[in-house]
Design a protein around this motif. Structure first.
Motif, PDB file in Angstrom:
ATOM      1  N   ASN A 474       0.837  -1.203   0.000  1.00  0.00           N
ATOM      2  CA  ASN A 474       0.000   0.000   0.000  1.00  0.00           C
ATOM      3  C   ASN A 474       0.862   1.239   0.000  1.00  0.00           C
ATOM      4  OD1 ASN A 474       0.499  -0.547   3.075  1.00  0.00           O
ATOM      5  ND2 ASN A 474      -0.277   1.543   3.001  1.00  0.00           N
ATOM      6  N   CYS A 475       0.280   2.348  -0.455  1.00  0.00           N
ATOM      7  CA  CYS A 475       0.914   3.640  -0.285  1.00  0.00           C
ATOM      8  C   CYS A 475       0.029   4.428   0.680  1.00  0.00           C
ATOM      9  CB  CYS A 475       1.095   4.358  -1.621  1.00  0.00           C
ATOM     10  SG  CYS A 475      -0.448   4.807  -2.452  1.00  0.00           S
ATOM     11  N   TYR A 476       0.017   5.744   0.560  1.00  0.00           N
ATOM     12  CA  TYR A 476      -0.699   6.575   1.521  1.00  0.00           C
ATOM     13  C   TYR A 476      -2.209   6.377   1.464  1.00  0.00           C
ATOM     14  CZ  TYR A 476      -1.050  10.688   4.553  1.00  0.00           C
ATOM     15  OH  TYR A 476      -1.272  11.539   5.604  1.00  0.00           O
ATOM     16  N   SER A 477      -2.733   6.075   0.288  1.00  0.00           N
ATOM     17  CA  SER A 477      -4.186   5.971   0.159  1.00  0.00           C
ATOM     18  C   SER A 477      -4.647   4.787  -0.688  1.00  0.00           C
ATOM     19  CB  SER A 477      -4.747   7.269  -0.456  1.00  0.00           C
ATOM     20  OG  SER A 477      -4.183   7.478  -1.748  1.00  0.00           O
ATOM     21  N   ARG A 478      -3.705   4.027  -1.266  1.00  0.00           N
ATOM     22  CA  ARG A 478      -4.074   2.983  -2.210  1.00  0.00           C
ATOM     23  C   ARG A 478      -3.591   1.606  -1.753  1.00  0.00           C
ATOM     24  NH1 ARG A 478      -3.523   5.631  -8.148  1.00  0.00           N
ATOM     25  NH2 ARG A 478      -3.867   7.791  -7.572  1.00  0.00           N
TER      26      ARG A 478
END
Length: 534
Positions: A474-478
């Protein structure tokens, strides 16, 4: 033969496309590890600035003022030494296993590179004596080398993570056991970075000339260049690769250089952070205009949300409000815009293009007015950084400009939604993806997703089952998932899990969940019975 060549060329092109997409996605995820530490450091730096601001009564108390000076000076060191931070952050962020070992290898290889380059340049009488400004050389952690800026950390982070991922699974037996796994990667990495130090000794001056020309081009285009940058930074959001644009721009000499209290700095973010805490600033570049990019997040998207709410069907207004309010909160406070942007990206792409244009326009106007503010990661960072700055910042002007942007977004979005009957939330029918709290309570007894565990099961099911899932990050929102077969993904199931959007690429899928994505990833990993590699 011709048919075979065509087939091979097609396969090679497709393979190259997949490789570039995969590497770009992995890099954009890995680079966020060090990037997301900067707002935290910046906010604490703002505390130090606040405690030394003469207009604040408590700053006149000696021990408080001294503490503020100590805080300010110690935290400013991070922005002066971003290169090793990125070397360690990217190495650990992109490592698939044993992330701590990868980070340690990153800093070790960073030191080896510095001293190898310094030694090689000394042997060949390439070191400049006296003032290093304008020479293309600088002191990095006290070692004189070519000035590669943050790019040195990025390059070494990529090299370290690549070697680590390639050899971390390689184990030896017996007496050779010590030299396997991450130690093997480090062992191979040492001669690699020594050779790289020699290679860049001869090639980096050429790259420096290219960066200088790029900087001059950006400066010469002025307001227009800032606007184009703002447009591109937004329009790349659907790909998830926008980090590849803004990180090099904001943290390197491409966006300007400056001297603050005698300290040479590169990159608009670093200059802006230092400028807030100093009265002695000599700007050599375009300054802090790029850091107004949060204007569309803090203001513009509020106007867009108001327009979508106003244009929603009367019987769906409550459900539409349930979608928009948390999405607006994430954008305004934390600068996480994807949940709101994806609410109209696929159903009304025209609005997204207009949004990107207006975002660039807002930055261009801020540049035209020469506003000196730090507004990158939303309202929390903006208030934390600008309030302690007092009269140094153009806070009031920025807010007035932002209010104007709310009105512009609201008027244009309302006009376009009504004129073209665009299917924004509340206008696409009864199937509104997210629900209000009351709706959620009413559905507690139904066979819908009621817990994180149920959500994780549905995510796995929507992704084609555990056998179709290759990796979960994951990244910050995905939520970023690599899958074996894209055709096995069932978007209708994924849409029931509270996501704001789904983006497919050649390697897998990105599912937009916003600020809750880290928790969701943990539950998915638990459902798949795999280790959650942070």
């Amino acid at each position: 033969m011709e048919r075979v060549l065509k087939k091979d060329n097609g396969l090679n092109f497709e393979s190259l496309k997949k490789t570039i997409t995969r590497l770009g996605t992995e890099f954009s995820k890995g680079i966020l590890v060090p990037v997301f530490t900067l707002p935290i450091v910046g906010m604490l730096l703002a505390v130090g600035v606040l405690l030394t601001n003469p207009s604040i009564p408590i700053s006149k108390i000696e021990w408080i003022n001294n503490f503020g000076v100590l805080t300010k000076d110690s935290l400013l060191s991070i922005f002066i030494n971003l290169s090793p931070v990125f070397a360690v952050g990217i190495a650990s962020g992109m490592a698939k296993r044993k992330k701590g070992d990868a980070g340690l290898s990153g800093i070790i290889l960073f030191f080896i590179f510095l001293y190898a380059m310094n030694s090689f340049m000394k042997i060949n009488n390439l070191l400049v004596t006296g003032d290093l400004r304008g020479s293309g050389q600088s002191l990095v952690l006290g070692v004189q080398v070519l000035d590669m800026g943050v790019f040195l950390g990025i390059i070494l982070g990529l090299v370290t993570s690549s070697l680590h991922n390639k050899f971390v699974e390689k184990e030896f037996d017996g007496a050779m056991r010590l030299y396997g796994s991450s130690n093997l990667a480090l062992l191979i990495g040492i001669p690699v970075v020594i050779m790289l130090s020699i290679f860049f000794t001869y090639t980096w001056p050429i790259i420096q000339l290219f960066i200088a020309k790029m900087t001059n081009t950006i400066v010469s285009t002025g307001v227009f260049g800032v606007g184009i940058y703002g447009f591109l930074e937004r329009v790349l959001i659907p790909t998830g690769l926008h980090h590849l644009l803004w990180v090099p721009v904001e943290l390197s000499s491409i966006s300007g250089t400056g001297v603050v209290d005698g300290q040479y700095l590169e990159g608009v973010r670093n200059i802006a952070m230092a400028e807030l805490s100093s009265s002695s600033v000599d700007r050599l570049g375009p300054g802090a205009v790029y850091l107004t990019k949060a204007m569309s997040k803090m203001f513009g998207l509020v106007g867009a949300a108001l327009a979508m709410y106003k244009c929603s069907n009367s019987d769906l207004k409550e459900k539409t409000k349930g979608i928009l309010i948390p999405a607006v909160g994430a954008a305004v406070l934390a600068g996480v815009t994807e949940p709101l942007e994806f609410s109209f990206l696929f159903t009304a792409p025209l609005l997204f293009v207009v949004h990107a244009i207006l975002a660039g326009l807002g930055m261009a106007v801020a540049a035209l007015l020469d506003l000196r503010v730090i507004a990158v990661s939303g309202g929390i960072e903006f208030l934390a950084m600008m309030l302690p700055a007092g009269s140094k910042g153009d806070t009031f002007k920025f807010i007035l400009l932002g209010l104007g942007q709310i009105g512009l977004y609201f008027g244009i979005f309302t006009l376009l939604i009504k004129k073209f009957n665009l299917k924004t939330p509340g206008r696409e029918g009864e199937d509104v993806k997210l629900y209000t709290k009351q709706d959620y309570k009413e559905k507690q007894s139904e066979t819908t997703i009621k817990t994180n565990s149920d959500k994780a099961k549905n995510i796995v099911l929507g992704l084609g089952g555990s056998e179709n899932i290759k990796s979960v990050t994951n990244c910050y929102s995905r939520l970023r998932v690599q899958v074996a077969n894209l055709n096995s993904i069932d978007e209708s199931i994924l849409n029931t899990t509270g996501c704001s959007g789904i983006v497919k690429n050649s390697e897998g899928v990105q599912i937009i969940y916003g600020l809750s994505v880290q928790k969701i990833k943990k539950e998915v990993c638990k459902e798949l019975n795999i280790k959650d590699e942070e």
